[in-house]
Design a protein around this motif. Structure first.
Motif, PDB file in Angstrom:
ATOM      1  N   THR A 661      28.592  26.339  36.915  1.00  9.87           N
ATOM      2  CA  THR A 661      28.962  25.562  38.407  1.00  9.87           C
ATOM      3  C   THR A 661      30.331  26.005  38.753  1.00  9.87           C
ATOM      4  N   LEU A 662      31.385  25.910  37.673  1.00  7.86           N
ATOM      5  CA  LEU A 662      32.658  26.336  38.215  1.00  7.86           C
ATOM      6  C   LEU A 662      32.904  27.755  38.810  1.00  7.86           C
ATOM      7  N   VAL A 664      30.417  29.360  40.172  1.00 11.57           N
ATOM      8  CA  VAL A 664      29.640  29.633  41.500  1.00 11.57           C
ATOM      9  C   VAL A 664      30.415  28.992  42.495  1.00 11.57           C
ATOM     10  N   LEU A 665      31.312  28.025  42.235  1.00  4.41           N
ATOM     11  CA  LEU A 665      31.987  27.370  43.349  1.00  4.41           C
ATOM     12  C   LEU A 665      33.170  28.234  43.343  1.00  4.41           C
ATOM     13  N   LEU A 668      32.243  31.068  45.706  1.00  2.00           N
ATOM     14  CA  LEU A 668      32.024  30.451  47.019  1.00  2.00           C
ATOM     15  C   LEU A 668      33.294  30.332  47.837  1.00  2.00           C
ATOM     16  N   VAL A 669      34.189  29.661  46.973  1.00  2.00           N
ATOM     17  CA  VAL A 669      35.544  29.300  47.678  1.00  2.00           C
ATOM     18  C   VAL A 669      36.312  30.751  48.181  1.00  2.00           C
TER      19      VAL A 669
END
Lengths: 670, 316
Positions: A661-662, A664-665, A668-669
């Motif tokens: 998750t980390l 992926v985030l 994205l950022v």
């Protein structure tokens, strides 16, 4: 505080606070039935009376709004009282007077929840319904709406030790929340990109037509779930029998109307310019709901379940009227839209009184006999004359018979239907008049249902030995029933007083009702539209029937003077008749089962003549369970099963999830 | 003029009360002739009612007061309906108390009370009759209302006297829509008044009876009122039909002469209607109870057909 009393809005808010205070006061001595279960409820009834009076006198007054100094930071609660709120506040207040008085005499100790807690839940429920009607932003509205759902959930599960009641409560809560999602989404669409969730901003926003339609359909779905429109009606027949009778009365008589209020508020006030085909949707669903509800009511053998289905029917009738009004409004036939809306509001008021009355009547029967099943009742008119005769008023009213109130709203709605062929849309103008026929079918079937309901409970011979020592209701209960029956009679006899008041409400909604308000010929006669010469005078009606009755009685007394003897029933000379030879609830429903077979899923167990212990059983269930709800349930189960594959139970896996998750985030950022 | 109007109203109700049993007697006489039987006297229904009034009433010991009130309510409703239907004049005071929809409601109220009273004693026959009566009722009501709808579409009002007046003013022509609805109305009238083919007023066979089953426990003056009310109901239905389909001859004022004429015209029309009823009853056989819905559904469809015919005609 003169300032506080001058403004009906702040006074109404104060009364809602008083309800809350009464509820909290119940916690002071939660175990005392006398204090928390009786005296406080009488106080609650008084508050309801004040609320109803305030609402009546403020209907014609100008709208007023206020910002309450609490809520989330930067998100204060807005409240507003206008004519539409007032008429529903009147409904809430006046119906709650009768229900609270009855409740003061109804609750016994040792039944599930403590009296004090019950008192809190009950008055919280009342106050939250009031707040729903006054809320003027989406946030305040949803808070009140959810409080209403939760407090009523706890009231439904008062006897929470019984598994069926817990299950019924859960179903209710589930559908209430599915509906709440629809409402929330509707508000999300309505703000129209301004991200302002006050109703004022929503009124100001102009939506593109497809978004406006989406908002209307979402609202219809969301409020329909609360109101019990088919196919979202399944919670009603489960929750109403489970709840204590005063709570059923409140839910059916008042809470369902808040959903109606919501639809009216969103359609005519927040969206402002409804499109005619929305009306066709609402009308179609409404008619289907009405027929569906009444057919199922006719085959029930549990008296409260029967009434729950009858509520579905009445909500269907109300939504039919809403739909008709939208159609008329959409094609610019303003006066007729107003007529249909007046009929809807009238029907809402009527239903609040008559359905509460009937539910409370079943409550009194339930307490006196411990039976909800029609198959074990009968002959109670001898043991419980008060309850029987007052219930009869409700029965005649809900069957739509003149000169009582149920007829008035049906009359108004039919008058509106008579113009439906003038709608300038091909096909629609041919279809709409048929709607009137279906409406009449529903109303006529309601008569059938009510004969079954009253005849089997109160008339005939008692079907059980235990019924012979049933007792009549106490004085508080009688007072509550009397209030509601009085309401039914008053609304029935004085429609010419009510209609101009409701026309003012319709006017305030932006549907020009000046045509209707001008129609007030005389205080005792109701007319529908100018130039038609159609009128209905319930008082003259009653007088004519009464005069004819009196004349016949007098003629019998004066000219013939014959005595009356009492003897065994004749019954064509059959010597041995007993209570089991009367029609049962199942028997009375048989023609309906036969005629409307496709509606039901039926399970029958018929004994053969050679059975030693013959057993006859017929179970009628809703097809929609199998066609709609069970597939949805299976899909949800399957998704849940798929998702549960993620649950490994090993800490390393969960760490991996967090890590992914980390990443992926971050991706994205950055 | 008001006093004269009220007098006219009073006369109208009295005529209805007096003519109703005679009308029933006439139907029975015609039926007997058609069936090659010797007919009972035309006055037989009066004699029956008079005889019943002269007897002591026997009431079942477990009957409630509802049972004893019901005959008065049913009779009162029918008498009130007679005041509101324009059987003689269209401008009498009570005609504005109710439109056609309210009249249907009044009939429904009478039916409901009758059914409840039948359930009150708690006998097998009473409840059976009540159930069947309500079944016929809920099917007949929509059909009746559709009939009225067609007439009110043509005249844009639901007030019966106005419908009659406006139809009288129209040029004489055969409207297809009115023909359909007239047939539908006749079917509803047969069903609602417990006539063959839906019910048989002369039967006491438990498998077939509907209306009679509900009256089994009644005797003496209660029974007399019920029978009189049934006769009045038939009379009222006939008058509604006349007002809708052959309104010519109704008085539009309350002058004694006009009313007198209207009485004569009414008597002529009713004798034709009665003969027609007897003919239908002789030519058709009693249906099984579960065929009654089909019969009434046909009536309903005919009324809908009438409505569509009218709307298409207007659209053209």
């Amino acid at each position: 505080m003169p300032g506080l009393l001058d403004s009906p809005l702040s006074f109404s808010l104060l009364l809602l606070l008083a309800w809350l205070a009464i509820g909290l006061a119940g916690l002071v001595r939660p175990r005392s039935l006398e204090f928390a279960g009786r005296q406080l409820f009488i106080g609650g009834a008084l508050v309801g009376l004040l609320l109803a009076i305030t609402a009546v006198f403020s209907i014609a007054g100008p709208a007023e709004s206020m910002v309450l100094p609490f809520g989330l930071p930067d998100l204060p609660m807005h409240v507003r009282r206008d004519a539409l709120s007032s008429v529903f506040l009147f409904l809430l207040g006046s119906a709650s007077v009768g229900i609270s008085l009855f409740a003061a005499g109804y609750f016994r100790s040792g039944e599930g929840t403590l009296p004090g807690v019950l008192c809190l839940q009950y008055h919280l429920f009342l106050a939250s319904m009031g707040f729903v009607l006054l809320a003027d932003d989406a946030y305040a509205f949803m808070v009140a709406w959810e409080t209403m759902a939760l407090s009523s959930y706890f009231l439904v599960t008062t006897q929470h030790r019984i598994p069926e009641i817990r299950r019924a409560g859960f179903l209710y809560l589930l559908i209430a929340h599915v509906g709440a999602l629809g409402i929330l989404l509707a508000f999300g669409v309505l703000q129209g990109g301004s991200w302002q969730f006050t109703f004022d901003a929503m009124r100001a926003a102009t939506l593109p037509p497809e978004w406006a339609s989406a908002a209307f359909l979402l609202a219809l779905f969301g409020f329909g779930a609360k109101a019990g429109l088919v196919p979202l009606h399944v919670w009603l027949p489960e929750a109403h029998p489970a709840a204590p009778s005063p709570v059923s009365a409140l839910m059916s008589g008042v809470m369902l109307k808040t959903a109606l209020y919501g639809v009216l508020r969103v359609t005519f006030d927040l969206i402002g310019e409804p499109v005619w085909w929305w009306g066709m949707v609402a009308l179609g669903i409404g008619l289907f709901t009405a027929i569906y509800g009444v057919i199922f009511a006719a085959v029930q053998s549990d008296m409260k379940r029967l009434l729950a289905y009858s509520s579905i029917e009445n909500i269907g009738i109300a939504f039919t009227g809403v739909g008709l009004s939208i159609v008329f409004f959409g094609v610019g036939m303003n006066a007729l839209a107003a007529l249909a809306l007046v009929a809807v509001l009238y029907h809402a008021l009527n239903h609040a009184f008559m359905k509460s009355l009937l539910f409370l009547g079943t409550g009194a029967v339930l307490h006196a006999t411990g039976e909800r099943n029609l198959g074990h009742l009968g002959g109670l008119i001898h043991r419980m004359p008060w309850v029987a005769w007052l219930t009869l008023v409700g029965v005649l009213a809900i069957a739509g018979l003149p000169p009582l109130n149920g007829f008035v709203s049906e009359w108004l709605l039919l008058q509106a239907f008579l113009y439906a062929h003038e709608v300038p849309k091909p096909f629609v103008n041919m279809l709409l008049p048929l709607g009137a026929a279906l409406l009449v079918l529903a109303a006529a079937l309601a008569g059938y249902v009510m004969v079954k309901f009253f005849g089997i409970i109160f008339l005939g011979q008692p079907r059980e030995q235990a019924l012979r020592d049933a007792h009549d209701a106490g004085w508080l209960e009688r007072l509550g029933l009397l209030w509601l029956a009085g309401g039914c009679v008053a609304l029935g006899l004085l429609p010419a007083q009510m209609v101009p008041m409701l026309a003012a409400v319709v006017d305030a909604l932006g549907v020009n009702a000046s045509g209707i308000r001008a129609l007030r010929d005389s205080w005792w006669m109701l007319t529908s539209m100018p130039g038609r010469g159609v009128s209905y005078a319930p008082l003259a009606f009653l007088l004519a029937v009464a005069a004819a009755m009196l004349a016949t009685v007098l003629i019998g007394r004066i000219f013939y003077r014959r005595r009356t003897r009492f003897a065994d029933p004749w019954d064509c000379g059959y010597a041995r008749t007993d209570a089991r030879m009367q029609d049962t609830a199942e028997g009375f429903g048989q023609p309906i089962r036969h005629l409307f077979q496709p509606f039901f899923a039926m399970e029958r167990e018929l004994p053969t003549p050679f059975d030693a212990a013959p057993r006859y059983r017929v179970v009628v269930t809703d097809r929609l369970w199998r066609l709609l709800y069970l597939p949805i349930e299976r899909i949800v189960q399957r998704i849940a099963a798929a998702v549960s594959g993620l649950q490994q139970g090993r800490i390393a896996t969960y760490l991996l999830y967090s890590f992914v998750t980390l990443i992926v985030l971050l991706a994205l950022v950055l | 003029m008001t006093a004269l109007n009220w007098l006219g109203q009073f006369v109208e109700v009295l005529v209805a009360l007096a003519l109703a049993p005679l009308f029933l007697g006439w139907v029975n006489q015609c039926r007997a002739w058609l069936q090659n039987r010797s007919a009972p006297s035309l006055l037989q229904p009066y004699r029956g009612i008079h005889k019943l009034f002269h007897k002591d009433a026997v009431v079942a010991s477990n009957a409630s007061s509802l049972f004893r009130i019901a005959p008065y309510v049913v009779f009162g409703s029918m008498a009130a309906a007679a005041a509101m239907i324009p059987s003689l004049g269209t401008r009498l005071p009570f005609t504005s108390a109710a439109d056609a929809i309210a009249l249907v409601g009044l009939f429904a109220a009478a039916r409901l009370f009758l059914s409840l009273a039948a359930m009150d004693v708690g006998t097998a026959f009473g409840t059976l009759g009540a159930r069947r009566e309500m079944m016929v009722g809920f099917l007949a009501e929509p059909a009746l209302l559709m009939v009225i709808f067609v007439a009110s579409l043509m005249t844009s009002t639901t007030a019966l006297p106005l419908i009659s007046e406006r139809l009288m003013l129209q040029p004489l022509a055969i409207h297809a829509s009115l023909l359909f609805t007239a047939v539908a109305f006749a079917m509803v009238m047969l069903a609602e008044n417990a006539r063959i083919p839906v019910d048989n007023p002369a039967t006491h066979l438990e498998l077939t009876m509907i209306h009679e089953a509900m009256l089994l426990e009644y005797s003496a003056r209660h029974l007399a009122l019920m029978e009189w009310a049934a006769a009045l109901k038939l009379f009222n239905y006939a008058c509604i039909g006349l007002a809708l389909f052959v309104p010519w001859g109704l008085a539009t004022g309350a002058e004694p002469l006009a009313l007198g004429q209207a009485v004569i015209v009414l008597a002529i029309k009713l004798s034709v209607v009665g003969a027609g009823l007897a003919l239908i009853e002789t030519l058709s056989a009693k249906l099984r109870v579960f065929r009654a819905p089909e019969f009434l559904a046909t009536a309903f469809l005919l009324a809908v057909l009438g409505q569509l015919t009218y709307l298409l005609q207007v659209a053209r």
